[in-house]
Design a protein around this motif. Sequence first.
Motif, short mmCIF file in Angstrom:
data_model
loop_
_atom_site.label_atom_id
_atom_site.label_comp_id
_atom_site.label_asym_id
_atom_site.label_seq_id
_atom_site.Cartn_x
_atom_site.Cartn_y
_atom_site.Cartn_z
N ALA A 43 -58.23 -42.85 69.27
CA ALA A 43 -59.42 -43.16 70.06
C ALA A 43 -60.12 -41.91 70.55
O ALA A 43 -61.34 -41.86 70.65
N ARG A 44 -59.34 -40.88 70.86
CA ARG A 44 -59.92 -39.66 71.36
C ARG A 44 -60.38 -38.71 70.26
O ARG A 44 -61.38 -38.01 70.41
N ARG A 45 -59.67 -38.73 69.16
CA ARG A 45 -60.04 -37.82 68.07
C ARG A 45 -61.15 -38.39 67.19
O ARG A 45 -62.05 -37.67 66.77
N TYR A 46 -61.09 -39.69 66.89
CA TYR A 46 -62.05 -40.30 65.97
C TYR A 46 -62.99 -41.29 66.65
O TYR A 46 -63.99 -41.67 66.08
N ALA A 53 -58.55 -34.41 81.46
CA ALA A 53 -58.11 -33.05 81.78
C ALA A 53 -56.60 -32.98 81.94
O ALA A 53 -55.99 -31.95 81.66
N THR A 54 -55.98 -34.08 82.35
CA THR A 54 -54.53 -34.09 82.58
C THR A 54 -53.73 -34.56 81.38
O THR A 54 -52.50 -34.62 81.45
N ASP A 55 -54.40 -34.88 80.28
CA ASP A 55 -53.68 -35.39 79.11
C ASP A 55 -52.89 -34.27 78.46
O ASP A 55 -53.45 -33.23 78.10
N PRO A 56 -51.56 -34.45 78.29
CA PRO A 56 -50.74 -33.38 77.72
C PRO A 56 -51.09 -33.04 76.27
O PRO A 56 -50.76 -31.97 75.78
N ARG A 57 -51.75 -33.90 75.56
CA ARG A 57 -52.11 -33.65 74.16
C ARG A 57 -53.50 -33.01 74.03
O ARG A 57 -53.95 -32.74 72.95
N ARG A 58 -54.16 -32.79 75.16
CA ARG A 58 -55.53 -32.29 75.15
C ARG A 58 -55.68 -30.93 74.48
O ARG A 58 -56.65 -30.67 73.80
N SER A 59 -54.71 -30.06 74.64
CA SER A 59 -54.85 -28.68 74.17
C SER A 59 -55.06 -28.56 72.67
O SER A 59 -55.73 -27.68 72.20
N ASP A 60 -54.47 -29.45 71.89
CA ASP A 60 -54.64 -29.35 70.44
C ASP A 60 -55.51 -30.48 69.89
O ASP A 60 -55.55 -30.70 68.69
N ASN A 61 -56.21 -31.16 70.77
CA ASN A 61 -57.06 -32.29 70.38
C ASN A 61 -56.31 -33.34 69.58
O ASN A 61 -56.89 -34.08 68.80
N GLY A 62 -55.00 -33.36 69.72
CA GLY A 62 -54.21 -34.39 69.06
C GLY A 62 -53.90 -34.13 67.61
O GLY A 62 -53.27 -34.94 66.96
N ARG A 63 -54.34 -33.01 67.05
CA ARG A 63 -54.15 -32.77 65.61
C ARG A 63 -52.67 -32.79 65.23
O ARG A 63 -52.27 -33.49 64.33
N GLU A 64 -51.88 -32.01 65.92
CA GLU A 64 -50.45 -31.96 65.61
C GLU A 64 -49.77 -33.25 66.05
O GLU A 64 -48.89 -33.76 65.38
N ALA A 65 -50.19 -33.77 67.18
CA ALA A 65 -49.57 -34.97 67.72
C ALA A 65 -49.84 -36.20 66.85
O ALA A 65 -49.04 -37.13 66.83
N GLU A 68 -47.11 -36.50 64.36
CA GLU A 68 -45.88 -36.79 65.11
C GLU A 68 -45.81 -38.26 65.51
O GLU A 68 -44.78 -38.91 65.35
N GLU A 69 -46.91 -38.79 66.00
CA GLU A 69 -46.93 -40.19 66.42
C GLU A 69 -46.83 -41.14 65.22
O GLU A 69 -46.18 -42.18 65.29
N MET A 70 -47.46 -40.78 64.11
CA MET A 70 -47.32 -41.59 62.90
C MET A 70 -45.87 -41.63 62.44
O MET A 70 -45.35 -42.68 62.06
N ALA A 71 -45.21 -40.47 62.50
CA ALA A 71 -43.80 -40.40 62.11
C ALA A 71 -42.94 -41.22 63.07
O ALA A 71 -41.98 -41.88 62.63
N ASP A 72 -43.27 -41.21 64.35
CA ASP A 72 -42.52 -42.02 65.32
C ASP A 72 -42.65 -43.50 65.01
O ASP A 72 -41.69 -44.26 65.09
N VAL A 73 -43.87 -43.93 64.65
CA VAL A 73 -44.09 -45.34 64.28
C VAL A 73 -43.25 -45.69 63.06
O VAL A 73 -42.56 -46.72 63.02
#
Length: 115
Positions: A43-46, A53-65, A68-73
């Motif tokens: 939702a945030r990337r696309y 501002a407080t989102d821990p994934r904000r720094s990399d815009n979710g690219r790496e995450a 990671e989340e797809m692999a977790d699923v």
Amino acid sequence: MSIREAQEAVDQWIKEYGVRYFSELTNMTVLTEEVGELARIMARRYGDQSWKATDPRRSDNGREALGEEMADVLWVLLCLANQTGVDLTEELLKSIDKKTHRDALRHIENPKLKA
């Protein structure tokens, strides 16, 4: 790695490090949680949402995450397949065959999909 090999690798990891599988219901809940985490990044990337501002994934815009989340699923889905005796390779092949026969012309003839 094939899907079957992935199922076997997850099963081996559970036996070696995981003590045991969580219950099927717990894993279904964990799957839902992981899909939600993936959805937040999508939702945030696309989509139209922006990062807080407080989102821990904000720094990399979710690219790496994102991966990671797809692999977790996938991990939790493989756990559920193992627990319930589902051969995902076999089921995916059946699903492709079903969609090929059912939807052979459906998408090709859909004017909404034409450029």
